[in-house]
Design an enzyme around this catalytic site. Structure first.
Site, PDB file in Angstrom:
ATOM      1  N   ASP A  22      51.372  41.805  13.208  1.00 24.79           N
ATOM      2  CA  ASP A  22      50.759  40.526  13.573  1.00 24.79           C
ATOM      3  C   ASP A  22      51.567  39.402  12.931  1.00 24.79           C
ATOM      4  O   ASP A  22      52.199  39.597  11.886  1.00 24.79           O
ATOM      5  CB  ASP A  22      49.323  40.436  13.070  1.00 24.79           C
ATOM      6  CG  ASP A  22      48.391  41.426  13.733  1.00 24.79           C
ATOM      7  OD1 ASP A  22      48.621  41.750  14.915  1.00 24.79           O
ATOM      8  OD2 ASP A  22      47.437  41.877  13.069  1.00 24.79           O
ATOM      9  N   ARG A  78      43.489  36.868  25.251  1.00 27.25           N
ATOM     10  CA  ARG A  78      42.899  36.721  23.912  1.00 27.25           C
ATOM     11  C   ARG A  78      43.099  35.295  23.371  1.00 27.25           C
ATOM     12  O   ARG A  78      43.767  35.078  22.388  1.00 27.25           O
ATOM     13  CB  ARG A  78      43.485  37.739  22.930  1.00 27.25           C
ATOM     14  CG  ARG A  78      43.265  39.175  23.351  1.00 27.25           C
ATOM     15  CD  ARG A  78      43.779  40.145  22.308  1.00 27.25           C
ATOM     16  NE  ARG A  78      43.548  41.529  22.726  1.00 27.25           N
ATOM     17  CZ  ARG A  78      43.903  42.609  22.023  1.00 27.25           C
ATOM     18  NH1 ARG A  78      44.503  42.450  20.846  1.00 27.25           N
ATOM     19  NH2 ARG A  78      43.658  43.809  22.481  1.00 27.25           N
ATOM     20  N   ASP A 101      45.227  37.078  14.268  1.00 27.71           N
ATOM     21  CA  ASP A 101      44.096  38.001  14.370  1.00 27.71           C
ATOM     22  C   ASP A 101      43.199  37.844  13.154  1.00 27.71           C
ATOM     23  O   ASP A 101      43.682  37.806  12.010  1.00 27.71           O
ATOM     24  CB  ASP A 101      44.581  39.445  14.475  1.00 27.71           C
ATOM     25  CG  ASP A 101      45.109  39.776  15.873  1.00 27.71           C
ATOM     26  OD1 ASP A 101      45.128  38.877  16.736  1.00 27.71           O
ATOM     27  OD2 ASP A 101      45.499  40.941  16.086  1.00 27.71           O
TER      28      ASP A 101
END
Length: 320
Positions: free
Chosen positions: A132, A212, A159
């Site tokens: 990430d 997302r 995230d």
């Protein structure tokens, strides 16, 4: 540095809002002027987010120096200069402000905020990360991710999961990337996540990124306002697993699926959409109610969001 942007003040707390509600700002609220550098949203709660505060500043130019500075237990202000090539996830400890100097880039790795608190990350370009770019987890609190650019990474750009809380994600640009911002990692993590995962996403530019933006589990209320969605081939916002998401005064352009309930194997959450601009886009799916927003904020008219966000979102748009 870009100047001040006049907006219309919004009341400090909103009542429960029902699907399809089209209520606007409180009529009696005075006009105000806010800088694009101001902290707004959930990161102002729980004592606020100040990062390194008045602590000493150190400038880093290498992966080893950055790793050491981020992992220090002392409060600090960290300046990133040049391009730092790295791999894996670099642990970020509490009470840090991490700011990129002009043109600063983090290439190949990401930042992991694991159970720590009071962290600010601004003005950095993240590219080609192998996990990430920014991972916030294990009840990390009071995090502000602001004016960064994210492109061509492996997994999430930002995230947030495992009980983390009181977070603002603002004025970032995501482009040339698939999975942008996950909020809540698993359908089976209700015991840790319920009552947490409260995040504000505002004035971000989701520039042909796929999905997302965010994908939400459990958090309520999650506030998604004044973002610009352009040509997103997957979807804009998804509310799942009992989450409550307020999608307010965003601009969607060429987005067939701007917002919906449920996603994949995840059960539906609730979602209220109001005052959004849908240009060559689908109508979206709403349902249920969302808890009150507890902080003061401002909402630009959705018709102004595209011009404001594209002029000001991403790294290199502020002097800090």
């Amino acid at each position: 540095m870009p100047g001040l942007i006049p907006r219309l003040a919004v009341a400090a707390a909103l009542p429960l809002v029902l699907a399809g509600a089209a209520t606007g700002a409180a009529a009696a609220a005075p006009a105000q002027t806010y800088a694009i550098t101001d902290l707004v949203g959930w990161a102002t709660q729980n004592g606020g987010t100040t990062g390194g505060g008045n602590a000493a500043t150190t400038t880093v130019t290498s992966a080893s120096a950055l790793t050491s500075a981020l992992g220090s237990s002392a409060a600090s202000n960290i300046r990133v200069s040049g391009t730092i090539n790295c791999s894996g996830m670099l642990r970020v400890r509490s009470n840090k402000t991490i700011i990129g100097n002009s043109g600063a880039a983090i290439v190949g790795c990401g930042f992991n905020i694991n159970g720590d608190r009071n962290v600010i990350i601004r003005n950095l370009s993240f590219r080609n990360w192998n996990d990430d770019a920014i991972n916030v987890q294990e009840s990390a609190t009071n995090i502000w991710v602001d004016h960064n650019s994210f492109s061509n990474g492996n997994d999430g750009a930002v995230d947030i999961k495992r009980g983390s809380d009181f977070i603002t994600v603002s004025w970032n640009r995501v482009f040339d990337h698939d999975k942008s911002m996950l909020l809540g990692h698993s359908d089976s993590n209700a015991s840790q996540d319920t009552g947490h995962l409260r995040v504000t996403y505002h004035h971000n530019w989701f520039d042909a990124s796929t999905q997302r933006h965010p994908r939400v589990r459990f958090g309520n209320p999650v506030h998604v306002y004044n973002n610009y969605y352009y040509d997103n081939s997957g979807y804009g916002v998804a509310s799942t697993e009992g989450a409550g998401v307020l999608v307010e005064a965003n601009s969607f352009e060429n987005v067939d699926d701007p917002f919906h309930l449920g996603e994949g194997s995840s059960d539906e959450g609730t979602l209220v959409a109001r005052n959004n601009l849908l240009v060559n886009s689908g109508s979206g799916q709403t349902g249920g109610s969302v808890r009150a927003i507890p902080y003061s904020y401002t909402a630009d008219p959705a018709s102004s969001v595209k011009s404001i966000v594209t002029a000001n979102a991403g790294a290199g748009r502020i002097n800090v």
